[in-house]
Design a protein around this motif. Structure first.
Motif, PDB file in Angstrom:
ATOM      1  N   ASN A  89     -20.083  12.971 -17.522  1.00  0.00           N
ATOM      2  CA  ASN A  89     -18.842  13.086 -17.418  1.00  0.00           C
ATOM      3  C   ASN A  89     -18.048  14.091 -17.804  1.00  0.00           C
ATOM      4  N   LEU A  90     -18.117  15.167 -18.757  1.00  0.00           N
ATOM      5  CA  LEU A  90     -18.583  15.829 -19.910  1.00  0.00           C
ATOM      6  C   LEU A  90     -17.686  17.555 -19.274  1.00  0.00           C
ATOM      7  N   PRO A  91     -17.875  17.615 -18.240  1.00  0.00           N
ATOM      8  CA  PRO A  91     -17.715  18.364 -16.996  1.00  0.00           C
ATOM      9  C   PRO A  91     -16.136  17.722 -16.808  1.00  0.00           C
ATOM     10  N   PHE A  92     -16.210  17.039 -16.422  1.00  0.00           N
ATOM     11  CA  PHE A  92     -14.942  16.517 -15.829  1.00  0.00           C
ATOM     12  C   PHE A  92     -13.696  16.284 -16.941  1.00  0.00           C
ATOM     13  N   LEU A  93     -14.575  15.566 -17.980  1.00  0.00           N
ATOM     14  CA  LEU A  93     -13.465  15.809 -19.508  1.00  0.00           C
ATOM     15  C   LEU A  93     -12.819  16.889 -19.902  1.00  0.00           C
ATOM     16  N   MET A  94     -13.513  17.996 -19.480  1.00  0.00           N
ATOM     17  CA  MET A  94     -13.799  18.860 -20.854  1.00  0.00           C
ATOM     18  C   MET A  94     -12.227  19.900 -19.236  1.00  0.00           C
ATOM     19  N   ILE A  95     -12.172  19.158 -18.044  1.00  0.00           N
ATOM     20  CA  ILE A  95     -11.702  19.848 -17.252  1.00  0.00           C
ATOM     21  C   ILE A  95      -9.886  19.451 -17.080  1.00  0.00           C
ATOM     22  N   GLY A  96     -10.334  18.054 -17.817  1.00  0.00           N
ATOM     23  CA  GLY A  96      -8.911  16.947 -17.770  1.00  0.00           C
ATOM     24  C   GLY A  96      -7.777  17.655 -18.449  1.00  0.00           C
ATOM     25  N   PHE A  97      -9.201  17.779 -20.114  1.00  0.00           N
ATOM     26  CA  PHE A  97      -8.138  18.053 -21.605  1.00  0.00           C
ATOM     27  C   PHE A  97      -7.680  18.932 -21.752  1.00  0.00           C
ATOM     28  N   GLY A  98      -8.083  20.603 -20.382  1.00  0.00           N
ATOM     29  CA  GLY A  98      -7.540  21.726 -20.154  1.00  0.00           C
ATOM     30  C   GLY A  98      -6.533  21.654 -19.708  1.00  0.00           C
ATOM     31  N   ILE A  99      -7.128  20.871 -18.564  1.00  0.00           N
ATOM     32  CA  ILE A  99      -5.311  20.858 -17.940  1.00  0.00           C
ATOM     33  C   ILE A  99      -4.089  20.376 -18.490  1.00  0.00           C
ATOM     34  N   LYS A 100      -4.520  18.972 -19.592  1.00  0.00           N
ATOM     35  CA  LYS A 100      -3.722  18.289 -20.709  1.00  0.00           C
ATOM     36  C   LYS A 100      -3.245  19.514 -21.607  1.00  0.00           C
ATOM     37  N   ILE A 101      -4.103  19.828 -21.825  1.00  0.00           N
ATOM     38  CA  ILE A 101      -3.729  21.565 -23.040  1.00  0.00           C
ATOM     39  C   ILE A 101      -2.430  22.084 -22.194  1.00  0.00           C
ATOM     40  N   LEU A 102      -2.926  22.970 -21.406  1.00  0.00           N
ATOM     41  CA  LEU A 102      -1.805  23.522 -20.672  1.00  0.00           C
ATOM     42  C   LEU A 102      -0.395  23.071 -20.247  1.00  0.00           C
ATOM     43  N   PHE A 103      -0.939  21.875 -19.372  1.00  0.00           N
ATOM     44  CA  PHE A 103       0.596  20.836 -19.600  1.00  0.00           C
ATOM     45  C   PHE A 103       1.642  21.037 -20.628  1.00  0.00           C
ATOM     46  N   PHE A 104       0.878  20.038 -21.875  1.00  0.00           N
ATOM     47  CA  PHE A 104       1.737  20.095 -22.940  1.00  0.00           C
ATOM     48  C   PHE A 104       1.705  21.251 -23.764  1.00  0.00           C
ATOM     49  N   ILE A 105       1.992  22.390 -22.974  1.00  0.00           N
ATOM     50  CA  ILE A 105       2.045  23.679 -23.863  1.00  0.00           C
ATOM     51  C   ILE A 105       3.242  24.510 -23.204  1.00  0.00           C
ATOM     52  N   SER A 106       3.533  23.936 -21.444  1.00  0.00           N
ATOM     53  CA  SER A 106       4.572  24.274 -21.196  1.00  0.00           C
ATOM     54  C   SER A 106       5.780  23.488 -21.597  1.00  0.00           C
ATOM     55  N   LYS A 107       5.541  22.247 -21.898  1.00  0.00           N
ATOM     56  CA  LYS A 107       6.291  21.313 -22.524  1.00  0.00           C
ATOM     57  C   LYS A 107       6.659  22.014 -24.098  1.00  0.00           C
ATOM     58  N   GLY A 108       6.730  22.617 -24.724  1.00  0.00           N
ATOM     59  CA  GLY A 108       6.425  22.482 -25.421  1.00  0.00           C
ATOM     60  C   GLY A 108       5.450  22.048 -26.724  1.00  0.00           C
ATOM     61  N   LEU A 109       5.016  21.595 -26.451  1.00  0.00           N
ATOM     62  CA  LEU A 109       3.900  20.296 -27.147  1.00  0.00           C
ATOM     63  C   LEU A 109       2.510  20.787 -27.234  1.00  0.00           C
ATOM     64  N   GLY A 110       1.826  21.917 -27.269  1.00  0.00           N
ATOM     65  CA  GLY A 110       0.904  22.114 -27.144  1.00  0.00           C
ATOM     66  C   GLY A 110      -0.613  22.275 -28.661  1.00  0.00           C
ATOM     67  N   THR A 111       0.473  22.525 -29.640  1.00  0.00           N
ATOM     68  CA  THR A 111      -0.298  21.988 -30.622  1.00  0.00           C
ATOM     69  C   THR A 111       0.000  21.488 -31.134  1.00  0.00           C
ATOM     70  N   VAL A 112       1.074  20.037 -31.089  1.00  0.00           N
ATOM     71  CA  VAL A 112       0.685  18.251 -31.141  1.00  0.00           C
ATOM     72  C   VAL A 112       0.050  18.066 -30.507  1.00  0.00           C
ATOM     73  N   TYR A 113      -0.225  18.939 -29.348  1.00  0.00           N
ATOM     74  CA  TYR A 113      -1.299  17.480 -28.093  1.00  0.00           C
ATOM     75  C   TYR A 113      -2.561  18.194 -28.714  1.00  0.00           C
ATOM     76  N   ILE A 114      -2.814  19.024 -29.342  1.00  0.00           N
ATOM     77  CA  ILE A 114      -4.535  19.721 -29.656  1.00  0.00           C
ATOM     78  C   ILE A 114      -4.764  19.162 -31.164  1.00  0.00           C
ATOM     79  N   ARG A 115      -3.660  18.296 -32.016  1.00  0.00           N
ATOM     80  CA  ARG A 115      -4.008  18.194 -32.829  1.00  0.00           C
ATOM     81  C   ARG A 115      -4.252  16.676 -32.690  1.00  0.00           C
ATOM     82  N   GLY A 116      -3.854  16.278 -31.923  1.00  0.00           N
ATOM     83  CA  GLY A 116      -3.660  14.663 -31.698  1.00  0.00           C
ATOM     84  C   GLY A 116      -5.140  14.660 -31.351  1.00  0.00           C
ATOM     85  N   LEU A 117      -5.852  15.615 -30.293  1.00  0.00           N
ATOM     86  CA  LEU A 117      -7.285  15.335 -30.170  1.00  0.00           C
ATOM     87  C   LEU A 117      -8.076  15.312 -31.062  1.00  0.00           C
TER      88      LEU A 117
END
Length: 317
Positions: free
Chosen positions: A246-274
């Motif tokens: 599942n790694l290719p799917f997971l990388m895509i999924g988490f990449g999209i989430k990072i971009l989403f949370f960046i748009s919400k001003g929470l990108g650093t928080v989300y990456i720190r959580g990962l």
């Protein structure tokens, strides 16, 4: 009585009285586990609902610990987990029990959760989990009348769901490493590994305030914990070969989430959580909780993988 209703409470004075009033005609034992509330809600419960059993914890230990304390104190066939910001409709307990009585292989049944402030719309009709590493509520924001049939789901939202206690005794309770968020997805995932099912019970209805309490679905606390727990769920429940698959799917999924949370001003928080999720997974406590692969569960893993792929399609279309 066949069921014990467990309500974790933390500073829920705005909602808990309405919740408990709605349960007065339900045939179930009720336990409120209070996470060291400071708003007077614990005192209110003791004063106005003397028939309700209360457990008061010394500190705010999180959703998982509170629920586990309630489960440990229950001695019924079923336990029902219920958020303190819900209002159940008559027959709620009976409908959940009726679904569970159909099949001993059913581990949990999710109630139909309806938005308390827009009562024509679904808040949650069961949860799905996909190969992108995303968990999502079925039907959120859609007309509630469209969700009227019992069907299989990946996991039940612990905000309003029933669980078979004998299976909890077999597979374990909520993982307290989660503290809060995605612990119910983890539990439903674990049950499927052991060959059990989770279903949606549409006639058991509960109104849910949910994000209306805070006014926002996105905040630093939630972004941090959901990111951390998203990594932990994968490590804990997937055999290493399945992670690689599942790694290719997971990388895509988490990449999209990072971009989403960046748009919400929470990108650093989300990456720190990962990163916290990775540290938790490789820690002694995280490694101890990993589900050991067993050949006896091979068919279950195959079924789960099919669910992951199918749910990815459902999420994207």
């Amino acid at each position: 009585m066949k069921s014990t209703i467990i309500i974790p409470n933390y500073n829920g004075i705005s909602f808990v009285e309405t919740c408990l009033n709605s349960l007065e005609q339900e045939d179930a034992h009720v336990i409120v586990v209070d996470n060291a509330s400071t708003d007077g809600s614990y005192e209110l419960i003791c004063e106005k609902f003397p028939e309700v059993e209360t457990i008061r914890l010394k500190n705010n230990t999180g959703f998982c610990k509170a629920v586990n304390e309630g489960i440990a104190a229950s001695d019924t066939e079923y336990v029902i987990l219920l958020n303190n910001d819900t209002q159940v409709q008559p027959g709620f307990v009976n409908e959940l029990e009726r679904i569970m009585d159909r099949d001993d292989n059913i581990f949990s049944a999710a109630a139909k959760m309806i938005s308390m402030y827009d009562r024509d719309k679904i808040d949650d009709a069961g949860d799905l989990y996909c190969s992108l590493g995303w968990a999502f509520a079925i039907g959120k924001g859609k007309p509630e009348r469209n969700y009227s049939k019992c069907h299989s789901i990946f996991s039940s939202c612990a905000g309003a769901a029933i669980y078979r206690k004998s299976i909890l005794d077999e597979i374990g309770l909520l993982d307290e490493n989660h503290f809060a968020y995605l612990e119910d997805v983890d539990l439903g995932y674990r049950a499927q590994i052991y060959g059990y099912r989770n279903v949606f019970a549409p006639r058991a209805r509960a109104y849910h305030a949910g994000s209306a309490v805070s006014g926002s679905r996105y905040n630093e606390f939630k972004a941090d914990l959901t990111a951390r727990n998203s990594i932990y769920i994968i490590y804990k429940n997937m055999p290493y070969a399945q992670i690689v698959l599942n790694l290719p799917f997971l990388m895509i999924g988490f990449g999209i989430k990072i971009l989403f949370f960046i748009s919400k001003g929470l990108g650093t928080v989300y990456i720190r959580g990962l990163l916290k999720g990775i540290r938790l997974s490789v820690s002694p406590e995280g490694r101890k909780r990993k589900i050991k692969y067993s050949k006896a569960n091979f068919i279950s893993y195959c079924k789960i993988q099919m669910f992951l792929w199918l749910n990815t399609i459902k999420r994207l279309v």
